[in-house]
Write an enzyme that holds these catalytic residues in place. Structure first.
Site, short mmCIF file in Angstrom:
data_model
loop_
_atom_site.label_atom_id
_atom_site.label_comp_id
_atom_site.label_asym_id
_atom_site.label_seq_id
_atom_site.Cartn_x
_atom_site.Cartn_y
_atom_site.Cartn_z
N ASP A 42 -13.44 26.38 -21.50
CA ASP A 42 -12.14 26.50 -22.15
C ASP A 42 -12.23 27.27 -23.47
O ASP A 42 -11.44 28.15 -23.74
CB ASP A 42 -11.51 25.11 -22.38
CG ASP A 42 -12.45 24.12 -23.08
OD1 ASP A 42 -13.62 24.47 -23.37
OD2 ASP A 42 -12.02 22.98 -23.35
N ASP A 72 -16.75 27.60 -29.36
CA ASP A 72 -16.67 27.21 -30.77
C ASP A 72 -18.04 27.49 -31.40
O ASP A 72 -18.33 28.63 -31.76
CB ASP A 72 -16.26 25.73 -30.84
CG ASP A 72 -15.92 25.28 -32.25
OD1 ASP A 72 -16.18 26.03 -33.19
OD2 ASP A 72 -15.40 24.18 -32.42
N ARG A 110 -3.77 17.43 -22.86
CA ARG A 110 -4.34 18.38 -21.90
C ARG A 110 -3.26 18.99 -21.01
O ARG A 110 -3.40 20.09 -20.52
CB ARG A 110 -5.36 17.68 -20.99
CG ARG A 110 -6.66 17.30 -21.67
CD ARG A 110 -7.72 16.96 -20.63
NE ARG A 110 -8.82 16.17 -21.16
CZ ARG A 110 -9.87 16.66 -21.80
NH1 ARG A 110 -9.95 17.95 -22.05
NH2 ARG A 110 -10.83 15.87 -22.24
P1 XMP Z 1 -18.98 24.49 -28.64
O1 XMP Z 1 -19.01 24.18 -30.12
O2 XMP Z 1 -20.05 23.77 -27.89
O3 XMP Z 1 -17.61 23.89 -28.22
O4 XMP Z 1 -18.90 25.97 -28.38
C1 XMP Z 1 -17.17 23.91 -26.93
C2 XMP Z 1 -16.51 22.61 -26.58
O5 XMP Z 1 -16.03 21.90 -27.74
C3 XMP Z 1 -14.75 21.44 -27.55
N1 XMP Z 1 -13.89 22.12 -28.55
C4 XMP Z 1 -12.59 21.96 -28.68
N2 XMP Z 1 -11.73 21.19 -27.99
N3 XMP Z 1 -9.96 21.97 -29.33
C5 XMP Z 1 -10.42 21.20 -28.33
O6 XMP Z 1 -9.62 20.53 -27.70
C6 XMP Z 1 -10.75 22.78 -30.08
O7 XMP Z 1 -10.29 23.48 -30.99
C7 XMP Z 1 -12.15 22.75 -29.73
N4 XMP Z 1 -13.22 23.41 -30.23
C8 XMP Z 1 -14.28 22.97 -29.48
C9 XMP Z 1 -14.40 21.81 -26.12
O8 XMP Z 1 -14.69 20.69 -25.30
C10 XMP Z 1 -15.31 22.92 -25.76
O9 XMP Z 1 -15.65 22.99 -24.38
#
Ligand code: XMP
Length: 176
Positions: free
Chosen positions: A100, A103, A165
């Site tokens: 999705d 980050d 969601r």
């Molecule tokens: P990373 O930091 O591992 O993050 O790249 C990926 C996962 O972190 C969650 N994530 C978010 N979920 N809003 C959300 O609902 C956000 O702004 C957000 N930023 C990170 C998400 O599960 C994603 O797969």
């Protein structure tokens, strides 16, 4: 929603639909051979996955993985654990990994490591959203739906504490 929180629309359902169709078209074009396994990271990417694959006219298998959560903190490569293992043997297959949002990059990096260990024929990654930010982890998705600012977003599969969601659009979640 607590009366002190607010949702600020960021990407409309119409814009998402158009962009998902564009991505599906490109993915179809870039994966002409068979043996495609689409791997989706639970749970945030399920709605994106469902819309994307239904627009891709290709033979494929679909698999899901889940990754231990890190409660929003930055993580080093290897710190996250892939909890649900693959049902499909992706050895020698063309794999498309769907998530999705990118980050910190910890999630994609952990899943990419697991997939690479199974020696797929190829591996491409596709994220719906990529936050504009500096990353300590070097992960570059091959396909990106939208670049967004470094804000917490919900909707279209993304959640806050399990909620939102099912919103058809993406919104910035403001804690006020
Ligand atoms: P990373 O930091 O591992 O993050 O790249 C990926 C996962 O972190 C969650 N994530 C978010 N979920 N809003 C959300 O609902 C956000 O702004 C957000 N930023 C990170 C998400 O599960 C994603 O797969």
């Amino acid at each position: 929603m607590s009366p002190r929180n607010s949702l600020e629309p960021l990407i409309s359902a119409e814009k998402i639909e158009v962009r998902v169709a564009e991505l599906a078209h490109r993915l179809e074009h870039d994966h002409p051979g068979g043996d495609l396994v689409v791997v989706s990271v639970l749970s945030g990417s399920v709605i994106f996955l469902a819309d994307l694959v239904r627009k891709m006219n290709l033979p494929m298998r679909i698999d899901t993985v889940s990754v231990s959560s890190y409660a929003g903190r930055a993580v080093a490569p290897g710190e996250l654990k892939v909890l649900k293992t693959f049902s499909e043997d992706v050895h020698g297959k063309h794999v498309l990994l769907i998530d999705d949002i990118l980050d910190t990059g910890g999630t994609l990096s952990a899943v990419i490591g697991e997939i690479q260990a199974m020696e797929p024929a190829s591996l491409k990654t596709c994220v719906l959203l990529r936050k504009k930010k500096e990353r300590n982890i070097d992960v570059k998705p091959d396909y990106v739906g939208f670049e967004i600012e470094d804000l917490f977003v919900v909707g279209y599969g993304l959640d806050c504490d399990g909620m939102y969601r099912n919103l058809p659009y993406i919104a910035v979640f403001n804690l006020t």
